[in-house]
Write a protein that holds these residues in place. Sequence first.
Motif, mmCIF file in Angstrom:
data_model
loop_
_atom_site.group_PDB
_atom_site.id
_atom_site.type_symbol
_atom_site.label_atom_id
_atom_site.label_comp_id
_atom_site.label_asym_id
_atom_site.label_seq_id
_atom_site.Cartn_x
_atom_site.Cartn_y
_atom_site.Cartn_z
ATOM 1 N N SER A 274 39.673 47.749 40.637
ATOM 2 C CA SER A 274 40.786 48.100 39.996
ATOM 3 C C SER A 274 41.372 49.221 39.926
ATOM 4 C CB SER A 274 39.972 48.023 38.422
ATOM 5 O OG SER A 274 40.924 48.158 37.757
ATOM 6 N N LYS A 275 42.171 49.563 40.197
ATOM 7 C CA LYS A 275 43.334 51.194 39.430
ATOM 8 C C LYS A 275 43.194 51.320 38.625
ATOM 9 C CE LYS A 275 47.067 48.884 42.966
ATOM 10 N NZ LYS A 275 48.523 48.602 42.885
ATOM 11 N N ALA A 276 42.283 50.287 37.347
ATOM 12 C CA ALA A 276 42.837 50.762 35.892
ATOM 13 C C ALA A 276 41.547 50.835 35.089
ATOM 14 C CB ALA A 276 43.185 49.787 35.473
ATOM 15 N N GLN A 277 40.312 51.487 35.733
ATOM 16 C CA GLN A 277 39.104 50.910 35.247
ATOM 17 C C GLN A 277 38.144 52.138 36.399
ATOM 18 O OE1 GLN A 277 37.613 46.909 34.852
ATOM 19 N NE2 GLN A 277 36.122 47.863 35.529
ATOM 20 N N ALA B 224 44.445 41.700 36.171
ATOM 21 C CA ALA B 224 45.748 40.964 36.289
ATOM 22 C C ALA B 224 45.472 41.279 37.817
ATOM 23 C CB ALA B 224 46.281 41.347 35.292
ATOM 24 N N GLU B 225 46.562 41.132 38.316
ATOM 25 C CA GLU B 225 47.115 41.071 40.542
ATOM 26 C C GLU B 225 48.032 42.632 40.350
ATOM 27 O OE1 GLU B 225 49.940 38.830 43.701
ATOM 28 O OE2 GLU B 225 49.830 37.993 42.170
ATOM 29 N N SER C 263 48.206 44.077 31.037
ATOM 30 C CA SER C 263 47.742 44.924 32.099
ATOM 31 C C SER C 263 47.493 46.011 31.040
ATOM 32 C CB SER C 263 48.499 45.703 32.927
ATOM 33 O OG SER C 263 49.352 46.829 32.358
ATOM 34 N N ILE C 264 45.813 46.525 30.566
ATOM 35 C CA ILE C 264 45.218 47.389 30.020
ATOM 36 C C ILE C 264 46.450 48.989 29.946
ATOM 37 C CG2 ILE C 264 43.176 49.746 30.077
ATOM 38 C CD1 ILE C 264 41.623 47.288 31.358
ATOM 39 N N GLU C 265 47.137 49.121 31.299
ATOM 40 C CA GLU C 265 48.185 50.123 31.482
ATOM 41 C C GLU C 265 49.202 50.148 30.450
ATOM 42 O OE1 GLU C 265 50.217 54.107 32.509
ATOM 43 O OE2 GLU C 265 47.883 53.178 32.654
ATOM 44 N N GLU C 266 49.217 49.316 30.200
ATOM 45 C CA GLU C 266 50.723 48.565 29.193
ATOM 46 C C GLU C 266 50.295 48.057 28.014
ATOM 47 O OE1 GLU C 266 51.723 44.423 31.201
ATOM 48 O OE2 GLU C 266 53.281 45.624 32.733
ATOM 49 N N LEU C 267 49.452 48.196 28.036
ATOM 50 C CA LEU C 267 48.356 48.242 26.355
ATOM 51 C C LEU C 267 48.687 49.808 25.837
ATOM 52 C CD1 LEU C 267 47.679 45.559 23.946
ATOM 53 C CD2 LEU C 267 45.305 46.259 25.282
#
Length: 620
Positions: free
Chosen positions: A241-244, A218-219, A581-585
């Motif tokens: 990535s900011k999320a992994q 995701a952007e 996004s993974i964070e939202e999930l």
Amino acid sequence: MTSYTEDNIKSLDWKAHIRMRPGMYIGKLGDGSSADDGIYILLKEVLDNSIDEFVMGSGRTIEVSVHNSRVIVRDYGRGIPLGKVVDVVSKMNTGGKYDTKAFKKSVGLNGVGTKAVNALSSFFRVESTRDNKSVSAEFEQGELKDTESLDDTSRRRGTKVTFTPDPEIFKKFNYRKEYIEKMLKNYVYLNPGLTIIFNGEKFYSEDGLKDLLGDRIAEKDQLFPIIHLKGEDIEVALTFSKAQYSEEYHSFVNGQHTTQGGTHQSAFREAIVKTIREFYGKNFEPSDVRKSIVSAISIKVMEPIFESQTKTKLGSTEMGGKFPTVRTYVVDFVKTKLDNYLHRNTDVADNIHRKILQAEKERKDLSGIRKLAKERAKKASLHNKKLRDCRVHLTDTKKENYLDSTLFITEGDSASGSITKSRNVNTQAVFSLRGKPLNSYGLSKKIVYENEEFNLLQAALDIEDTLEDLRYNNIVIATDADVDGMHIRLLIITFFLQFFPELIKRGHLYILQTPLFRVRDKKQTFYCYSEQERKDALKKIKGKPEITRFKGLGEISPDEFVNFIGEDIRLDPVMLDRDQSIEELLKFYMGKNTPQRQDFIIDNLKVEVDLAEELQDEIN
């Protein structure tokens, strides 16, 4: 001593050999629950021929139709030469790709692909149209049944292949739309300008690998906009990535998705480190440079050498033609293009520099505990009661059944005991948890080393720094189908999403389905995985049935369990929605309680009392 005479020597024809040893040609069989199951390889083998037509400048549209078990692929390329239609799909080592003038950088070079599809299909039909003439041939299990010729036709030129995977080979299979769509998207990303129409839906790309990465991350999770670099016979896209935490690569050779990597992917990883070090003039640790990278590379090689017929890992060291080795070509290209990009885009260069320094700080902060954890894992591996390993692993690419390598993650001694006693010791391993694992949402990587079970699981999978060394193709969560079991599933999935999301993105994580009911009489036994299956079973039973409701894996004896993890194993793949996004999930399911999550649980709750009442009604 057993006699050994001329009668023991057998010669199989082409189709009999493929049917007897399908794994040699298409990898594992499966039932369609995994993206690398045989039914998708059959589709890919047919599609590769149509893609090669597009690459050679003929036919810009491919139509794909999949309904139930029937598959149709229609291209508008040059069409198979009419006098060779039967030979091309039924004579081994026959094909146009041995002639490098016609197909310079093709995917299928061994003359095997469509022959394997033909032999492994209960119905196979090929039709070629060119010069206003058409020839078609129909087969059953590779046996020619009928041919037809038309001397004057208005049909557009090209090739149409229709096939149905043979249910004698592929047991209870089902095509999953998600896997087919991902495959087709990869084809259009790798071939800008190509249109693929799947069951009426159009797939098209103009920006190639840039579009591929945009579909994967995701952007809002991108550290900076995707860098997109193109050259002769090579294309690269990357961001961070900011999320992994760990590295993620999507690599391709001549349009083939090399899920196991190979020489080109190794060279790409090396080239990124080399370029970054020289750009900043600092000898950064490779793991700090590549941490959180999300990237893709595609190269075209003359007569590539793959490590298996399924072409999941490139073994070639030579590019072919005027180019040097694969390694030299990739490293030189990345060094020149990426260095130029960073000089022109100083904001991106600054972002990367900050990211590396942060990774360096985290690594140093973890160094002490990581060393301690490795020592603990090394000691535990000698007498590790949590892991009951198997003999064949995903890294054993030379072995025919390496794609079947599976790790079951279970909870409790009784459940792991049943699986351990009934498993296939060659390809199935068991990792046993003690109670509910920690909720890792929002925690740092430090917890992976501090928590003994997480550390041992990471060590068992061998994924600390990269998925390159992943030891099991299938990671299967096997928990009870009750509230506690569901919670444990969520906690395990959270662990992978938080620290190793690319493992899920690549389709390695599954949930084991186990039967809810056993319905039987003195003559028949049915294992039912749903309410509907239970109702169907009751209709087949004569007299008063005996119905057992399985509440936990520990209740199922090893003698019965073997039915659920063997050929008839049912797996539900864990998939990510690219729009979320993974964070939202993780925040929704594993964060602090919210009214939205409470409403979701209430709306989807099925009370055990209600199920029991339904069951009693059926018996009565």
